[in-house]
Design a protein around this motif. Structure first.
Motif, PDB file in Angstrom:
ATOM      1  N   MET A 292       0.826  -1.203   0.000  1.00 41.30           N
ATOM      2  CA  MET A 292       0.000   0.000   0.000  1.00 41.30           C
ATOM      3  C   MET A 292       0.867   1.263   0.000  1.00 41.30           C
ATOM      4  O   MET A 292       0.530   2.260  -0.652  1.00 41.30           O
ATOM      5  CB  MET A 292      -0.939   0.005   1.211  1.00 41.30           C
ATOM      6  CG  MET A 292      -1.996  -1.093   1.198  1.00 41.30           C
ATOM      7  SD  MET A 292      -3.077  -1.048  -0.254  1.00 41.30           S
ATOM      8  CE  MET A 292      -2.444  -2.465  -1.197  1.00 41.30           C
ATOM      9  N   ALA A 293       1.992   1.223   0.729  1.00 41.83           N
ATOM     10  CA  ALA A 293       2.894   2.379   0.743  1.00 41.83           C
ATOM     11  C   ALA A 293       3.477   2.629  -0.642  1.00 41.83           C
ATOM     12  O   ALA A 293       3.653   3.781  -1.060  1.00 41.83           O
ATOM     13  CB  ALA A 293       4.015   2.156   1.763  1.00 41.83           C
ATOM     14  N   PHE A 294       3.787   1.542  -1.366  1.00 40.05           N
ATOM     15  CA  PHE A 294       4.311   1.687  -2.725  1.00 40.05           C
ATOM     16  C   PHE A 294       3.262   2.336  -3.634  1.00 40.05           C
ATOM     17  O   PHE A 294       3.566   3.273  -4.391  1.00 40.05           O
ATOM     18  CB  PHE A 294       4.707   0.325  -3.284  1.00 40.05           C
ATOM     19  CG  PHE A 294       5.140   0.362  -4.719  1.00 40.05           C
ATOM     20  CD1 PHE A 294       6.422   0.777  -5.068  1.00 40.05           C
ATOM     21  CD2 PHE A 294       4.265   0.011  -5.744  1.00 40.05           C
ATOM     22  CE1 PHE A 294       6.824   0.846  -6.388  1.00 40.05           C
ATOM     23  CE2 PHE A 294       4.649   0.069  -7.069  1.00 40.05           C
ATOM     24  CZ  PHE A 294       5.935   0.485  -7.398  1.00 40.05           C
ATOM     25  N   LEU A 295       2.016   1.857  -3.575  1.00 39.44           N
ATOM     26  CA  LEU A 295       0.962   2.436  -4.403  1.00 39.44           C
ATOM     27  C   LEU A 295       0.722   3.895  -4.036  1.00 39.44           C
ATOM     28  O   LEU A 295       0.521   4.745  -4.923  1.00 39.44           O
ATOM     29  CB  LEU A 295      -0.335   1.634  -4.238  1.00 39.44           C
ATOM     30  CG  LEU A 295      -0.312   0.199  -4.776  1.00 39.44           C
ATOM     31  CD1 LEU A 295      -1.610  -0.515  -4.422  1.00 39.44           C
ATOM     32  CD2 LEU A 295      -0.092   0.189  -6.286  1.00 39.44           C
ATOM     33  N   LEU A 296       0.754   4.191  -2.734  1.00 34.74           N
ATOM     34  CA  LEU A 296       0.546   5.569  -2.296  1.00 34.74           C
ATOM     35  C   LEU A 296       1.689   6.462  -2.780  1.00 34.74           C
ATOM     36  O   LEU A 296       1.453   7.613  -3.194  1.00 34.74           O
ATOM     37  CB  LEU A 296       0.451   5.610  -0.775  1.00 34.74           C
ATOM     38  CG  LEU A 296      -0.298   6.800  -0.175  1.00 34.74           C
ATOM     39  CD1 LEU A 296      -1.756   6.774  -0.602  1.00 34.74           C
ATOM     40  CD2 LEU A 296      -0.212   6.781   1.340  1.00 34.74           C
TER      41      LEU A 296
ATOM     42  N   ARG B  32       1.112  14.371   3.045  1.00 28.39           N
ATOM     43  CA  ARG B  32       0.242  14.480   4.221  1.00 28.39           C
ATOM     44  C   ARG B  32      -1.215  14.181   3.855  1.00 28.39           C
ATOM     45  O   ARG B  32      -1.912  13.476   4.587  1.00 28.39           O
ATOM     46  CB  ARG B  32       0.363  15.883   4.835  1.00 28.39           C
ATOM     47  CG  ARG B  32       1.613  16.066   5.692  1.00 28.39           C
ATOM     48  CD  ARG B  32       1.526  17.336   6.520  1.00 28.39           C
ATOM     49  NE  ARG B  32       1.604  18.522   5.679  1.00 28.39           N
ATOM     50  CZ  ARG B  32       2.742  19.123   5.322  1.00 28.39           C
ATOM     51  NH1 ARG B  32       3.895  18.625   5.752  1.00 28.39           N
ATOM     52  NH2 ARG B  32       2.747  20.190   4.570  1.00 28.39           N
ATOM     53  N   LEU B  33      -1.655  14.725   2.726  1.00 32.66           N
ATOM     54  CA  LEU B  33      -3.026  14.471   2.282  1.00 32.66           C
ATOM     55  C   LEU B  33      -3.264  12.983   2.041  1.00 32.66           C
ATOM     56  O   LEU B  33      -4.262  12.416   2.479  1.00 32.66           O
ATOM     57  CB  LEU B  33      -3.305  15.249   0.992  1.00 32.66           C
ATOM     58  CG  LEU B  33      -3.497  16.759   1.120  1.00 32.66           C
ATOM     59  CD1 LEU B  33      -3.435  17.425  -0.250  1.00 32.66           C
ATOM     60  CD2 LEU B  33      -4.842  17.055   1.790  1.00 32.66           C
ATOM     61  N   ALA B  34      -2.330  12.355   1.346  1.00 30.99           N
ATOM     62  CA  ALA B  34      -2.488  10.946   0.993  1.00 30.99           C
ATOM     63  C   ALA B  34      -2.435  10.053   2.228  1.00 30.99           C
ATOM     64  O   ALA B  34      -3.216   9.099   2.356  1.00 30.99           O
ATOM     65  CB  ALA B  34      -1.419  10.539  -0.011  1.00 30.99           C
ATOM     66  N   ALA B  35      -1.515  10.351   3.147  1.00 30.75           N
ATOM     67  CA  ALA B  35      -1.394   9.537   4.359  1.00 30.75           C
ATOM     68  C   ALA B  35      -2.654   9.631   5.206  1.00 30.75           C
ATOM     69  O   ALA B  35      -3.153   8.614   5.726  1.00 30.75           O
ATOM     70  CB  ALA B  35      -0.168   9.973   5.162  1.00 30.75           C
ATOM     71  N   ASN B  36      -3.190  10.820   5.357  1.00 40.08           N
ATOM     72  CA  ASN B  36      -4.418  10.977   6.134  1.00 40.08           C
ATOM     73  C   ASN B  36      -5.612  10.355   5.424  1.00 40.08           C
ATOM     74  O   ASN B  36      -6.533   9.833   6.079  1.00 40.08           O
ATOM     75  CB  ASN B  36      -4.671  12.456   6.428  1.00 40.08           C
ATOM     76  CG  ASN B  36      -3.837  12.955   7.598  1.00 40.08           C
ATOM     77  OD1 ASN B  36      -4.100  12.626   8.740  1.00 40.08           O
ATOM     78  ND2 ASN B  36      -2.814  13.735   7.304  1.00 40.08           N
ATOM     79  N   MET B  37      -5.604  10.402   4.103  1.00 45.56           N
ATOM     80  CA  MET B  37      -6.654   9.724   3.343  1.00 45.56           C
ATOM     81  C   MET B  37      -6.627   8.225   3.615  1.00 45.56           C
ATOM     82  O   MET B  37      -7.661   7.587   3.845  1.00 45.56           O
ATOM     83  CB  MET B  37      -6.454   9.989   1.847  1.00 45.56           C
ATOM     84  CG  MET B  37      -7.382   9.209   0.922  1.00 45.56           C
ATOM     85  SD  MET B  37      -6.786   7.525   0.523  1.00 45.56           S
ATOM     86  CE  MET B  37      -5.286   7.872  -0.361  1.00 45.56           C
ATOM     87  N   LEU B  38      -5.402   7.641   3.627  1.00 44.94           N
ATOM     88  CA  LEU B  38      -5.281   6.199   3.861  1.00 44.94           C
ATOM     89  C   LEU B  38      -5.732   5.831   5.275  1.00 44.94           C
ATOM     90  O   LEU B  38      -6.399   4.816   5.480  1.00 44.94           O
ATOM     91  CB  LEU B  38      -3.838   5.756   3.629  1.00 44.94           C
ATOM     92  CG  LEU B  38      -3.593   4.249   3.562  1.00 44.94           C
ATOM     93  CD1 LEU B  38      -4.351   3.632   2.401  1.00 44.94           C
ATOM     94  CD2 LEU B  38      -2.108   3.951   3.431  1.00 44.94           C
TER      95      LEU B  38
END
Length: 275
Positions: A176-180, A200-206
């Motif tokens: 998932m980290a790779f895809l993100l 930050r946006l992507a991490a909080n989205m996940l």
């Protein structure tokens, strides 16, 4: 009860840190060792009362549970070192999937189990996979699962499902980290958005997505339907993803299973020696 940890590499140190920081264990209960003693010593220095010892035998002596946080091909050597000092009531716990319970029960005089942790346990989240040998008693299962419940959701599984469940719980965060990462880099490259802001946006989205799929009670299908309006922007992007990804995760699982089988054969060879 004292608990020993043989191996303080990436996963071993993560397990030690999570159990100590969560309060599941007091540092005084923990005895750790590593092939490079200085590494264990540095880890112990961060937790006053934790004991770093120089030998595997010292780490195993007198401990109710002994976690083997080592590479698959190191198991036979470590087992040969500690076997004579083990007592029937002690429990050896492997955190390595290619080492089978049958391997351990053949060579060890004590109880054996496997607990497959996840990097997510470092933040007291995710699952830990619990697999038990034939000598394990209900009280042992309770002790192990109670310990792991401080940093994860313990899940009992059959050993034959170890690989695929590990793909989801232990390898999954890296996938998932790779895809993100790909998503973040594409956003920055295509639009010029600041990478830190995008991260930050992507991490909080996940994080929010995970909460919706657990505490929020949504399924993956529910979530897609709620976000994607038919004929809308998200719907158009999802159609692209379905075409481009197609069977990629089937191939990922085939790849992990093929590597697991390769490792299993090597481990089996390492245990196939005359007594």
């Amino acid at each position: 009860m004292n608990i020993g940890f043989i191996g303080t590499g990436s996963m071993g140190s993560t397990l030690v840190e999570a159990l100590a920081d969560s309060g599941a264990l007091s540092p005084e209960q923990m005895i750790i060792t590593n092939r490079t003693y200085a590494k264990a010593e540095r880890l112990a220095a961060r937790y006053p009362g934790m004991q770093a010892v120089r030998s595997n035998t010292e780490a195993a002596a007198g401990c109710g549970l002994i976690f083997l946080c080592i590479k698959p091909l190191e198991f036979k050597t470590v087992i040969d070192e500690i076997r004579a000092s083990l007592q029937p009531e002690q429990v050896i716990i492997s955190i390595t999937s290619p080492v089978l319970l049958a391997h351990l029960e053949e060579w060890l005089p004590c109880k054996v189990a496997k607990v497959i942790p996840s990097i997510t346990n470092r933040v007291w989240s995710g699952a830990s996979l619990c697999i038990y040998g034939t000598r394990i008693e209900p009280a042992d299962m309770h002790t192990i699962e109670d310990l792991m419940s401080h940093i994860s959701s313990p899940l009992r599984i059959e050993e034959r499902y170890t690989r695929v469940v590990s793909d989801l719980s232990s390898c999954g965060p890296a996938f998932m980290a790779f895809l993100l990462q790909q998503f973040i880099e594409a956003a920055a490259d295509e639009t010029g958005i600041d990478r830190d802001n995008a991260s930050r946006l992507a991490a909080n989205m996940l994080l929010g997505t995970g909460l919706l799929l657990t505490e929020g009670g949504m399924t993956t299908e529910d979530l897609q339907q709620r976000v994607a309006v038919p004929g809308g922007i998200t719907d158009a992007a999802l159609k692209l993803l379905r075409v481009e990804l197609d069977d990629v995760f089937r191939r990922v699982i085939r790849t992990t299973h093929a590597k697991f089988q390769e490792d299993l054969e090597k481990v089996d060879q390492s245990f196939t020696v005359k007594r």
